[in-house]
Design a protein around this motif. Structure first.
Motif, PDB file in Angstrom:
ATOM      1  N   GLN A 174     -25.626 104.927 -33.968  1.00 43.56           N
ATOM      2  CA  GLN A 174     -25.401 105.847 -32.715  1.00 43.56           C
ATOM      3  C   GLN A 174     -26.700 106.132 -31.973  1.00 43.56           C
ATOM      4  OE1 GLN A 174     -23.797 109.733 -33.811  1.00 43.56           O
ATOM      5  NE2 GLN A 174     -23.985 110.657 -31.782  1.00 43.56           N
ATOM      6  N   ASP A 175     -27.786 105.911 -32.408  1.00 49.33           N
ATOM      7  CA  ASP A 175     -28.957 106.083 -31.707  1.00 49.33           C
ATOM      8  C   ASP A 175     -29.169 104.667 -30.649  1.00 49.33           C
ATOM      9  OD1 ASP A 175     -29.808 108.604 -32.562  1.00 49.33           O
ATOM     10  OD2 ASP A 175     -30.857 107.617 -34.043  1.00 49.33           O
ATOM     11  N   VAL A 176     -28.817 103.795 -31.304  1.00 49.49           N
ATOM     12  CA  VAL A 176     -28.964 102.265 -30.571  1.00 49.49           C
ATOM     13  C   VAL A 176     -27.823 102.293 -29.436  1.00 49.49           C
ATOM     14  CG1 VAL A 176     -28.349  99.880 -30.587  1.00 49.49           C
ATOM     15  CG2 VAL A 176     -29.909 100.909 -32.644  1.00 49.49           C
ATOM     16  N   MET A 177     -26.870 102.998 -29.632  1.00 52.71           N
ATOM     17  CA  MET A 177     -25.832 102.915 -28.724  1.00 52.71           C
ATOM     18  C   MET A 177     -26.106 103.884 -27.589  1.00 52.71           C
ATOM     19  SD  MET A 177     -22.021 102.319 -30.517  1.00 52.71           S
ATOM     20  CE  MET A 177     -22.191 103.795 -31.467  1.00 52.71           C
ATOM     21  N   ASN A 178     -26.785 104.961 -28.084  1.00 50.93           N
ATOM     22  CA  ASN A 178     -27.256 105.815 -26.961  1.00 50.93           C
ATOM     23  C   ASN A 178     -28.616 105.192 -26.169  1.00 50.93           C
ATOM     24  OD1 ASN A 178     -25.543 108.055 -27.850  1.00 50.93           O
ATOM     25  ND2 ASN A 178     -27.022 108.940 -29.048  1.00 50.93           N
ATOM     26  N   ILE A 179     -29.089 104.572 -26.503  1.00 47.49           N
ATOM     27  CA  ILE A 179     -30.370 104.035 -25.853  1.00 47.49           C
ATOM     28  C   ILE A 179     -29.689 102.892 -24.805  1.00 47.49           C
ATOM     29  CG2 ILE A 179     -32.245 102.483 -26.200  1.00 47.49           C
ATOM     30  CD1 ILE A 179     -33.026 103.846 -28.713  1.00 47.49           C
ATOM     31  N   ILE A 180     -28.814 102.280 -25.502  1.00 48.94           N
ATOM     32  CA  ILE A 180     -28.251 101.016 -24.553  1.00 48.94           C
ATOM     33  C   ILE A 180     -27.465 101.814 -23.463  1.00 48.94           C
ATOM     34  CG2 ILE A 180     -26.377  99.205 -24.349  1.00 48.94           C
ATOM     35  CD1 ILE A 180     -27.087  98.532 -27.211  1.00 48.94           C
ATOM     36  N   ARG A 204     -25.884  88.485 -22.253  1.00 48.79           N
ATOM     37  CA  ARG A 204     -27.361  88.297 -22.294  1.00 48.79           C
ATOM     38  C   ARG A 204     -28.176  89.634 -22.662  1.00 48.79           C
ATOM     39  NH1 ARG A 204     -28.169  82.646 -19.176  1.00 48.79           N
ATOM     40  NH2 ARG A 204     -27.318  81.344 -21.021  1.00 48.79           N
ATOM     41  N   LEU A 205     -28.038  90.617 -21.420  1.00 49.74           N
ATOM     42  CA  LEU A 205     -28.624  91.765 -21.394  1.00 49.74           C
ATOM     43  C   LEU A 205     -28.402  92.673 -22.456  1.00 49.74           C
ATOM     44  CD1 LEU A 205     -30.269  93.831 -19.851  1.00 49.74           C
ATOM     45  CD2 LEU A 205     -28.486  94.450 -18.481  1.00 49.74           C
ATOM     46  N   LEU A 206     -27.001  92.681 -22.870  1.00 52.56           N
ATOM     47  CA  LEU A 206     -26.703  93.472 -23.825  1.00 52.56           C
ATOM     48  C   LEU A 206     -27.203  93.212 -25.387  1.00 52.56           C
ATOM     49  CD1 LEU A 206     -24.630  95.899 -24.719  1.00 52.56           C
ATOM     50  CD2 LEU A 206     -22.869  94.319 -24.911  1.00 52.56           C
ATOM     51  N   VAL A 207     -27.201  91.799 -25.578  1.00 51.65           N
ATOM     52  CA  VAL A 207     -27.617  91.471 -26.827  1.00 51.65           C
ATOM     53  C   VAL A 207     -29.258  91.929 -26.774  1.00 51.65           C
ATOM     54  CG1 VAL A 207     -28.351  89.297 -27.928  1.00 51.65           C
ATOM     55  CG2 VAL A 207     -26.141  89.547 -27.167  1.00 51.65           C
ATOM     56  N   HIS A 208     -29.897  91.465 -25.933  1.00 48.02           N
ATOM     57  CA  HIS A 208     -31.432  92.041 -25.677  1.00 48.02           C
ATOM     58  C   HIS A 208     -31.498  93.548 -26.025  1.00 48.02           C
ATOM     59  CE1 HIS A 208     -35.743  91.849 -24.515  1.00 48.02           C
ATOM     60  NE2 HIS A 208     -35.305  93.051 -23.740  1.00 48.02           N
ATOM     61  N   LEU A 209     -30.674  94.268 -25.518  1.00 49.94           N
ATOM     62  CA  LEU A 209     -30.848  95.639 -25.617  1.00 49.94           C
ATOM     63  C   LEU A 209     -30.446  96.015 -26.765  1.00 49.94           C
ATOM     64  CD1 LEU A 209     -29.299  97.106 -22.226  1.00 49.94           C
ATOM     65  CD2 LEU A 209     -31.646  97.247 -23.017  1.00 49.94           C
ATOM     66  N   LYS A 249     -40.340 105.265 -18.694  1.00 53.98           N
ATOM     67  CA  LYS A 249     -40.463 106.840 -18.611  1.00 53.98           C
ATOM     68  C   LYS A 249     -39.512 107.652 -19.444  1.00 53.98           C
ATOM     69  CE  LYS A 249     -41.013 110.789 -15.303  1.00 53.98           C
ATOM     70  NZ  LYS A 249     -40.726 111.069 -13.917  1.00 53.98           N
ATOM     71  N   TYR A 250     -38.350 107.026 -19.475  1.00 54.11           N
ATOM     72  CA  TYR A 250     -37.189 107.892 -20.383  1.00 54.11           C
ATOM     73  C   TYR A 250     -37.313 107.560 -21.753  1.00 54.11           C
ATOM     74  CZ  TYR A 250     -32.587 108.358 -22.461  1.00 54.11           C
ATOM     75  OH  TYR A 250     -31.717 108.582 -23.478  1.00 54.11           O
ATOM     76  N   LEU A 251     -37.890 106.643 -21.905  1.00 58.13           N
ATOM     77  CA  LEU A 251     -37.980 106.169 -23.593  1.00 58.13           C
ATOM     78  C   LEU A 251     -39.368 106.916 -24.278  1.00 58.13           C
ATOM     79  CD1 LEU A 251     -37.195 102.595 -23.743  1.00 58.13           C
ATOM     80  CD2 LEU A 251     -35.709 104.440 -24.452  1.00 58.13           C
ATOM     81  N   LYS A 252     -39.930 107.148 -23.234  1.00 62.71           N
ATOM     82  CA  LYS A 252     -41.221 107.926 -23.699  1.00 62.71           C
ATOM     83  C   LYS A 252     -41.027 109.537 -23.652  1.00 62.71           C
ATOM     84  CE  LYS A 252     -45.530 108.745 -24.632  1.00 62.71           C
ATOM     85  NZ  LYS A 252     -46.082 108.462 -25.938  1.00 62.71           N
ATOM     86  N   GLN A 253     -40.099 109.992 -22.770  1.00 62.13           N
ATOM     87  CA  GLN A 253     -39.831 111.308 -23.004  1.00 62.13           C
ATOM     88  C   GLN A 253     -38.894 111.628 -23.850  1.00 62.13           C
ATOM     89  OE1 GLN A 253     -38.087 111.968 -18.972  1.00 62.13           O
ATOM     90  NE2 GLN A 253     -40.344 112.361 -18.101  1.00 62.13           N
ATOM     91  N   ASN A 254     -37.851 110.559 -24.383  1.00 65.74           N
ATOM     92  CA  ASN A 254     -36.849 111.050 -25.300  1.00 65.74           C
ATOM     93  C   ASN A 254     -37.180 110.395 -26.692  1.00 65.74           C
ATOM     94  OD1 ASN A 254     -34.441 112.271 -23.533  1.00 65.74           O
ATOM     95  ND2 ASN A 254     -35.614 110.731 -22.170  1.00 65.74           N
ATOM     96  N   TYR A 255     -38.081 109.468 -26.746  1.00 64.65           N
ATOM     97  CA  TYR A 255     -37.958 108.802 -28.191  1.00 64.65           C
ATOM     98  C   TYR A 255     -39.419 108.757 -28.314  1.00 64.65           C
ATOM     99  CZ  TYR A 255     -33.137 107.827 -27.958  1.00 64.65           C
ATOM    100  OH  TYR A 255     -31.724 107.972 -27.687  1.00 64.65           O
ATOM    101  N   ASP A 256     -40.453 109.337 -27.738  1.00 65.01           N
ATOM    102  CA  ASP A 256     -42.005 108.894 -27.721  1.00 65.01           C
ATOM    103  C   ASP A 256     -42.281 107.627 -27.960  1.00 65.01           C
ATOM    104  OD1 ASP A 256     -44.499 109.961 -27.902  1.00 65.01           O
ATOM    105  OD2 ASP A 256     -44.402 110.440 -30.114  1.00 65.01           O
TER     106      ASP A 256
END
Length: 280
Positions: A174-180, A204-209, A249-256
């Motif tokens: 669920q966390d992976v899907m939220n990030i994607i 390809r983008l989806l696999v990378h993500l 910025k998003y990942l820093k704010q939400n996942y440190d």
């Protein structure tokens, strides 16, 4: 082979030639037997060699009261998943999926179906695992004459994904899907663009993500570019780089999570390919 412990009438422990604690499954294999008795290979349907002794103990405890038919079906599904996905699955799949299949069948018999609220996302982001889940439903129906709902294909897919990355963290998928989904939305709104899931660039983008999101959750970094290459790529893809800075910025704010320049460059390249595919 000598029995070292009896789990039930159909499952016994034994030590193989390398002194590894294994579990053998076979109809009536443990019936009327005692520790130290011999049993022949002809009686064995399946041997479980789980490397982690803690998982071996967990599996032994789990299967003690599970109907043999449920265990056999779970084995068929796992074997099919291994051949179809062409990837190594963690030994934990024998615990998580066997438990889930047994519980799902029990719920259906009691008339208590579970809705899978993540089914759409699972279909979209984990298509291969979802297709294995659909075949798992066919296996259950063929072998047990019980029809499980499509939601269960999604749940089975989750167990397979977790086994692929050998992750026992709760809510990993669920966390992976939220990030994607969040990253895709940032890309979509930054460029005012509807992403086309039917293109190779999108795939390809989806696999990378998927792998990138896993690194975010596990707080891992990928570092494979030198500074000169990073600077050159930022200069070549200024708009894409601006978009990835929003992702950082998003990942820093939400996942440190501190996204490295290397990660941003690879994201920029994938985003550029997606943009180019829309111009064709």
């Amino acid at each position: 082979m000598k029995i070292s412990k009896i789990i039930n009438n159909n499952l016994v422990h034994f030590y193989d030639e390398n002194n590894v604690d294994c579990i053998a499954m076979g109809r009536g294999l443990g019936f009327g037997k005692k520790i130290g008795d011999e049993f022949g290979a002809m009686m064995v349907e399946k041997v479980y060699r789980i490397e982690d002794p803690i998982r071996t103990k967990q599996f032994s405890t789990l299967v003690k009261d599970i109907p043999l038919a449920h265990l056999e079906v779970a084995n068929m599904i796992i074997d099919y998943a291994k051949s179809s996905l062409n990837t190594k699955l963690s030994d934990n799949i024998y615990i998580s999926l066997v438990d889930h299949i047994d519980f799902a069948l029990e719920r259906i018999e009691q008339g208590i179906p579970f809705e899978n609220k993540l089914l759409y996302e699972i279909k979209h982001y984990y298509t291969s695992e979802y297709l294995v889940g659909l075949e798992a439903l066919n296996i259950v129906e063929r072998e047990l004459k019980i029809k499980l709902p499509e939601d269960e294909a999604g749940y089975i897919a989750i167990h397979l994904v977790e086994a692929e990355v050998d992750c026992t963290k709760p809510n990993y998928v669920q966390d992976v899907m939220n990030i994607i989904q969040s990253v895709m939305n940032i890309i979509k709104y930054h460029f005012s663009l509807e992403l086309n899931p039917d293109t190779l660039a999108y795939e390809r983008l989806l696999v990378h993500l998927r792998y990138f999101a896993g690194r975010v959750i596990n707080q891992e970094q990928a570092s494979i570019c030198d500074d000169k290459f990073v600077a050159r790529m930022k200069n070549n893809f200024p708009e894409e780089t601006e978009c990835t800075e929003k992702i950082r910025k998003y990942l820093k704010q939400n996942y440190d999570y501190d996204v490295s320049d290397d990660e941003l460059i690879y994201l920029s390249v994938h985003i550029h390919r997606v943009l180019m595919s829309h111009k064709k």
